[in-house]
Design a protein around this motif. Structure first.
Motif, PDB file in Angstrom:
ATOM      1  N   ILE A  74       0.838  -1.197   0.000  1.00  0.00           N
ATOM      2  CA  ILE A  74       0.000   0.000   0.000  1.00  0.00           C
ATOM      3  C   ILE A  74       0.876   1.251   0.000  1.00  0.00           C
ATOM      4  CG2 ILE A  74      -1.692   1.327   1.315  1.00  0.00           C
ATOM      5  CD1 ILE A  74      -2.795  -1.337   2.359  1.00  0.00           C
ATOM      6  N   GLU A  75       1.900   1.250   0.837  1.00  0.00           N
ATOM      7  CA  GLU A  75       2.806   2.392   0.914  1.00  0.00           C
ATOM      8  C   GLU A  75       3.558   2.580  -0.400  1.00  0.00           C
ATOM      9  OE1 GLU A  75       4.629   5.598   3.021  1.00  0.00           O
ATOM     10  OE2 GLU A  75       3.003   4.260   3.674  1.00  0.00           O
ATOM     11  N   ARG A  76       4.025   1.503  -0.997  1.00  0.00           N
ATOM     12  CA  ARG A  76       4.785   1.593  -2.247  1.00  0.00           C
ATOM     13  C   ARG A  76       3.956   2.134  -3.390  1.00  0.00           C
ATOM     14  NH1 ARG A  76       6.243  -4.392  -2.578  1.00  0.00           N
ATOM     15  NH2 ARG A  76       6.420  -3.907  -4.806  1.00  0.00           N
ATOM     16  N   LEU A  77       2.649   1.872  -3.357  1.00  0.00           N
ATOM     17  CA  LEU A  77       1.793   2.327  -4.446  1.00  0.00           C
ATOM     18  C   LEU A  77       1.363   3.774  -4.284  1.00  0.00           C
ATOM     19  CD1 LEU A  77      -0.508  -0.762  -5.122  1.00  0.00           C
ATOM     20  CD2 LEU A  77       1.596  -0.086  -6.286  1.00  0.00           C
ATOM     21  N   PHE A  78       1.011   4.185  -3.056  1.00  0.00           N
ATOM     22  CA  PHE A  78       0.407   5.500  -2.869  1.00  0.00           C
ATOM     23  C   PHE A  78       1.393   6.586  -2.438  1.00  0.00           C
ATOM     24  CE2 PHE A  78      -3.405   2.826  -2.622  1.00  0.00           C
ATOM     25  CZ  PHE A  78      -4.263   3.538  -3.445  1.00  0.00           C
ATOM     26  N   ALA A  79       2.430   6.235  -1.696  1.00  0.00           N
ATOM     27  CA  ALA A  79       3.363   7.258  -1.219  1.00  0.00           C
ATOM     28  C   ALA A  79       4.041   8.014  -2.360  1.00  0.00           C
ATOM     29  CB  ALA A  79       4.393   6.638  -0.279  1.00  0.00           C
ATOM     30  N   PRO A  80       4.468   7.343  -3.451  1.00  0.00           N
ATOM     31  CA  PRO A  80       5.098   8.093  -4.544  1.00  0.00           C
ATOM     32  C   PRO A  80       4.166   9.108  -5.211  1.00  0.00           C
ATOM     33  CG  PRO A  80       5.634   5.760  -4.710  1.00  0.00           C
ATOM     34  CD  PRO A  80       4.564   5.886  -3.675  1.00  0.00           C
ATOM     35  N   LEU A  81       2.869   8.969  -4.991  1.00  0.00           N
ATOM     36  CA  LEU A  81       1.907   9.903  -5.562  1.00  0.00           C
ATOM     37  C   LEU A  81       1.652  11.091  -4.646  1.00  0.00           C
ATOM     38  CD1 LEU A  81      -0.610   7.264  -6.973  1.00  0.00           C
ATOM     39  CD2 LEU A  81       1.095   8.577  -8.254  1.00  0.00           C
ATOM     40  N   GLY A  82       2.373  11.136  -3.507  1.00  0.00           N
ATOM     41  CA  GLY A  82       2.283  12.286  -2.617  1.00  0.00           C
ATOM     42  C   GLY A  82       1.319  12.146  -1.464  1.00  0.00           C
ATOM     43  N   TYR A  83       0.767  10.951  -1.256  1.00  0.00           N
ATOM     44  CA  TYR A  83      -0.209  10.759  -0.183  1.00  0.00           C
ATOM     45  C   TYR A  83       0.481  10.456   1.145  1.00  0.00           C
ATOM     46  CZ  TYR A  83      -3.749  10.254  -3.844  1.00  0.00           C
ATOM     47  OH  TYR A  83      -4.571  10.464  -4.921  1.00  0.00           O
ATOM     48  N   THR A  84      -0.161  10.908   2.215  1.00  0.00           N
ATOM     49  CA  THR A  84       0.122  10.391   3.552  1.00  0.00           C
ATOM     50  C   THR A  84      -0.751   9.164   3.732  1.00  0.00           C
ATOM     51  OG1 THR A  84       0.622  12.588   4.413  1.00  0.00           O
ATOM     52  CG2 THR A  84       0.082  10.876   6.012  1.00  0.00           C
ATOM     53  N   VAL A  85      -0.144   8.022   4.028  1.00  0.00           N
ATOM     54  CA  VAL A  85      -0.849   6.743   4.020  1.00  0.00           C
ATOM     55  C   VAL A  85      -0.970   6.200   5.436  1.00  0.00           C
ATOM     56  CG1 VAL A  85      -0.852   4.388   3.098  1.00  0.00           C
ATOM     57  CG2 VAL A  85       0.094   6.265   1.732  1.00  0.00           C
ATOM     58  N   THR A  86      -2.196   5.832   5.811  1.00  0.00           N
ATOM     59  CA  THR A  86      -2.449   5.161   7.082  1.00  0.00           C
ATOM     60  C   THR A  86      -3.226   3.890   6.799  1.00  0.00           C
ATOM     61  OG1 THR A  86      -2.558   7.285   8.229  1.00  0.00           O
ATOM     62  CG2 THR A  86      -3.405   5.353   9.392  1.00  0.00           C
ATOM     63  N   ALA A  87      -2.642   2.745   7.122  1.00  0.00           N
ATOM     64  CA  ALA A  87      -3.295   1.456   6.886  1.00  0.00           C
ATOM     65  C   ALA A  87      -3.383   0.689   8.200  1.00  0.00           C
ATOM     66  CB  ALA A  87      -2.514   0.656   5.850  1.00  0.00           C
ATOM     67  N   VAL A  88      -4.608   0.413   8.634  1.00  0.00           N
ATOM     68  CA  VAL A  88      -4.863  -0.290   9.892  1.00  0.00           C
ATOM     69  C   VAL A  88      -5.372  -1.688   9.564  1.00  0.00           C
ATOM     70  CG1 VAL A  88      -6.158  -0.298  12.048  1.00  0.00           C
ATOM     71  CG2 VAL A  88      -5.418   1.878  11.041  1.00  0.00           C
ATOM     72  N   PRO A  89      -4.704  -2.750  10.053  1.00  0.00           N
ATOM     73  CA  PRO A  89      -5.134  -4.105   9.698  1.00  0.00           C
ATOM     74  C   PRO A  89      -6.493  -4.466  10.293  1.00  0.00           C
ATOM     75  CG  PRO A  89      -3.419  -4.165  11.366  1.00  0.00           C
ATOM     76  CD  PRO A  89      -3.535  -2.735  10.934  1.00  0.00           C
ATOM     77  N   VAL A  90      -7.255  -5.208   9.513  1.00  0.00           N
ATOM     78  CA  VAL A  90      -8.549  -5.737   9.951  1.00  0.00           C
ATOM     79  C   VAL A  90      -8.474  -7.249   9.808  1.00  0.00           C
ATOM     80  CG1 VAL A  90     -11.032  -5.807   9.520  1.00  0.00           C
ATOM     81  CG2 VAL A  90      -9.753  -3.680   9.173  1.00  0.00           C
ATOM     82  N   ALA A  91      -8.884  -7.971  10.844  1.00  0.00           N
ATOM     83  CA  ALA A  91      -8.864  -9.442  10.800  1.00  0.00           C
ATOM     84  C   ALA A  91      -7.486  -9.931  10.379  1.00  0.00           C
ATOM     85  CB  ALA A  91      -9.936  -9.969   9.851  1.00  0.00           C
ATOM     86  N   GLY A  92      -6.479  -9.579  11.179  1.00  0.00           N
ATOM     87  CA  GLY A  92      -5.105  -9.852  10.808  1.00  0.00           C
ATOM     88  C   GLY A  92      -4.662 -11.276  11.052  1.00  0.00           C
ATOM     89  N   ASP A  93      -5.529 -12.230  10.895  1.00  0.00           N
ATOM     90  CA  ASP A  93      -5.181 -13.643  11.063  1.00  0.00           C
ATOM     91  C   ASP A  93      -4.186 -14.051   9.976  1.00  0.00           C
ATOM     92  OD1 ASP A  93      -5.062 -16.417  11.177  1.00  0.00           O
ATOM     93  OD2 ASP A  93      -7.148 -16.581  11.820  1.00  0.00           O
ATOM     94  N   ALA A  94      -3.070 -14.605  10.376  1.00  0.00           N
ATOM     95  CA  ALA A  94      -2.032 -14.969   9.419  1.00  0.00           C
ATOM     96  C   ALA A  94      -2.505 -16.034   8.437  1.00  0.00           C
ATOM     97  CB  ALA A  94      -0.785 -15.458  10.148  1.00  0.00           C
ATOM     98  N   GLU A  95      -3.552 -16.776   8.807  1.00  0.00           N
ATOM     99  CA  GLU A  95      -4.009 -17.848   7.934  1.00  0.00           C
ATOM    100  C   GLU A  95      -4.930 -17.334   6.830  1.00  0.00           C
ATOM    101  OE1 GLU A  95      -5.804 -20.868  10.262  1.00  0.00           O
ATOM    102  OE2 GLU A  95      -3.958 -21.393  11.330  1.00  0.00           O
ATOM    103  N   ILE A  96      -5.390 -16.093   6.948  1.00  0.00           N
ATOM    104  CA  ILE A  96      -6.248 -15.535   5.910  1.00  0.00           C
ATOM    105  C   ILE A  96      -5.393 -15.216   4.696  1.00  0.00           C
ATOM    106  CG2 ILE A  96      -7.754 -13.619   5.293  1.00  0.00           C
ATOM    107  CD1 ILE A  96      -8.618 -13.434   8.146  1.00  0.00           C
ATOM    108  N   ARG A  97      -5.784 -15.723   3.538  1.00  0.00           N
ATOM    109  CA  ARG A  97      -4.952 -15.599   2.341  1.00  0.00           C
ATOM    110  C   ARG A  97      -4.793 -14.148   1.925  1.00  0.00           C
ATOM    111  NH1 ARG A  97      -5.574 -15.670  -3.273  1.00  0.00           N
ATOM    112  NH2 ARG A  97      -7.830 -15.795  -3.105  1.00  0.00           N
ATOM    113  N   VAL A  98      -5.879 -13.370   1.929  1.00  0.00           N
ATOM    114  CA  VAL A  98      -5.821 -11.967   1.565  1.00  0.00           C
ATOM    115  C   VAL A  98      -6.199 -11.137   2.783  1.00  0.00           C
ATOM    116  CG1 VAL A  98      -6.716 -10.183   0.050  1.00  0.00           C
ATOM    117  CG2 VAL A  98      -6.415 -12.494  -0.812  1.00  0.00           C
ATOM    118  N   PRO A  99      -5.250 -10.425   3.379  1.00  0.00           N
ATOM    119  CA  PRO A  99      -5.576  -9.613   4.560  1.00  0.00           C
ATOM    120  C   PRO A  99      -6.378  -8.381   4.161  1.00  0.00           C
ATOM    121  CG  PRO A  99      -3.303  -9.279   3.922  1.00  0.00           C
ATOM    122  CD  PRO A  99      -3.848 -10.344   3.022  1.00  0.00           C
ATOM    123  N   TYR A 100      -6.986  -7.759   5.149  1.00  0.00           N
ATOM    124  CA  TYR A 100      -7.875  -6.626   4.918  1.00  0.00           C
ATOM    125  C   TYR A 100      -7.397  -5.443   5.744  1.00  0.00           C
ATOM    126  CZ  TYR A 100     -10.502 -10.545   3.167  1.00  0.00           C
ATOM    127  OH  TYR A 100     -10.844 -11.676   2.488  1.00  0.00           O
TER     128      TYR A 100
END
Length: 473
Positions: free
Chosen positions: A139-165
């Protein structure tokens, strides 16, 4: 899934004019796979928030599911058709909804507030939740170069979930259309699983929505591959076109020189080596200038790089670009910014749709013509028709032809043996092959021809580009 767009620009309710959605009137839109609702949780002069709520119908997803596995609902058998994250996490469904609901705002135009359409506004976008196959680092690699301040808070951070949210917040000062374009492209890139079949139309969408930022983005390759669902052919086409745009982007020094007529005083002591395409355009322009030509045909003009160079020289008072691709002509018009040129300059240039293998009365009466990296895109049996149309019928006094030198390909370590430099090349010639063809054309149509190379010369292999300069006897 929920997307909110907030501004503190005052009056903040101008956001409604830009989005073309009135703050006092909730609206709903059928998007095929569900319903998109637009409401304003807050709308004051100091702060205004527009919310896009996407309500996906899981049954509609199954009914419309492609057999090609176009969505996650296609994986894992019958149960996976009903039990998946598609109705709940931001993905390509939200990207499609953005295009349909806020399509007018994404054009960067506003009839009611035209001065705001291009204005940089304080904006905040929140996505709750977003699927990200790559985590906060991506997320940081995609949006930071475009000038954004990025805040990403994990949801349901279970390591077994294939795609985290993640609950994602982006803050920046930029035009609203830019923010919407970034979201449109990057939401499905984060998710990395588009729900629909990807065709060549997606390349055009990517280039259109990525205009002005994608060509220079440090993660350009990753964005392109993921957006095009890892289709190798489509990704190759898109990346080639983005490379052309990147090469065309002026540096800060170039921009200063354009504005003042002088080179920037803070230029580095050692400038980077010029690109081959820059050298090629520069040398062709020099040859045309030395010929004394005032009217020039750019045959197979592509995105208009040679025309752009010739327009800077007042010697050339009539420049006509010809191409068989309407898309390339549109790209040339965009590069040249024809609508912004003064009438005096605009009168010097014209773009024509035409095939180079047929006689065309519009191409007669010119002092010179250039075919820059064109002939290798023509099927070999059609080359005689091209020669007859250019050298026999149009018959300019001077013709400049450049083409790759096949022998030099051995210097390119990443190019497989016997491979061509571009997927659209029909052939590539050695120096002997090109000189034999050029000499035969010259003899047949009453021209003399001389040869020279362009680019760094190898003692055995020659230069990467070979050029023939034809002069009518």
């Amino acid at each position: 899934m929920l997307l909110t767009l907030t501004t503190t620009h005052q009056p903040a309710t101008d956001l409604g004019f830009l989005l073309r959605k009135h703050p006092d009137r909730p609206q709903s839109f059928d998007v095929g796979f569900g319903t998109a609702h637009v409401v304003y949780p807050e709308a004051s002069a100091e702060r205004c928030t527009a919310a896009l709520i996407l309500d996906i119908d899981p049954v509609a997803l199954v009914r419309g599911r492609r057999r090609d596995g176009g969505s996650k609902g296609g994986e894992g058998g019958l149960l996976a058709q009903y039990v998946n994250d598609r109705p709940y996490a931001a993905s390509s469904f939200l990207s499609v909804a953005l295009g349909r609901v806020f399509g007018s705002a994404m054009t960067g135009k506003s009839e009611a507030k035209p001065e705001l359409a291009d204005a940089a506004l304080p904006l905040e976008a929140k996505l709750v939740p977003i699927a990200c196959n790559g985590g906060a680092a991506l997320i940081e690699r995609l949006f930071a170069p475009l000038g954004y301040t990025v805040t990403a808070v994990p949801v349901a951070g279970d390591a077994e979930i294939r795609v985290p949210y993640w609950d994602l917040t982006l803050s920046g000062t930029l035009p609203l259309a830019d923010l919407l374009g970034h979201l449109y492209v990057l939401i499905p890139v984060l998710d990395d699983d588009k729900h629909y079949w990807v065709s060549e139309d997606e390349v055009e969408k990517l280039l259109r929505r990525g205009e002005g930022w994608l060509a220079q983005h440090p993660e350009r390759d990753l964005i392109t591959r993921r957006y095009l669902k890892h289709g190798r052919r489509l990704a190759r086409i898109a990346l080639e076109r983005l490379s052309e745009l990147d090469e065309a982007a002026p540096s800060e020094v170039d921009a200063l020189a354009d504005a003042t007529g002088e080179a920037g005083t803070d230029a580095p002591a050692e400038a980077p080596a010029p690109r081959l395409n820059d050298l090629r355009i520069q040398r062709v322009a020099e040859v045309l200038r030395e010929s004394g030509a005032r009217s020039v045909l750019d045959l197979g003009c592509g995105s208009g790089r040679l025309i752009q160079a010739l327009l800077k020289d007042r010697q050339f008072d009539r420049i006509v670009g010809v191409d068989a691709s309407l898309r390339d002509l549109e790209a040339a018009g965009a590069r040249l910014k024809l609508e912004r040129l003064s009438e005096r300059v605009r009168d010097r240039v014209k773009l024509l749709l035409g095939a180079l293998t047929y006689r065309d009365a519009r191409l007669k009466g010119f002092d010179a013509a250039a075919l820059v990296e064109v002939i290798e895109h023509i099927d070999l049996p059609m080359l005689e028709q091209l020669a007859s149309a250019v050298f026999g019928d149009a018959r300019p006094q001077n013709v400049v032809v450049t083409t790759p030198n096949k022998e030099y390909n051995a210097r390119y370590e990443t190019l497989a043996e016997h491979a061509l430099r571009h997927h659209d090349h029909r052939f590539e010639w050695s120096r002997a092959e090109f000189e034999a063809w050029a000499a035969a054309v010259a003899a047949r149509h009453g021209y003399a021809v001389r040869f020279e190379g362009i680019g760094e010369a190898d003692p055995e292999l020659g230069t990467p580009t070979q050029m023939g300069v034809f002069t009518c006897n």
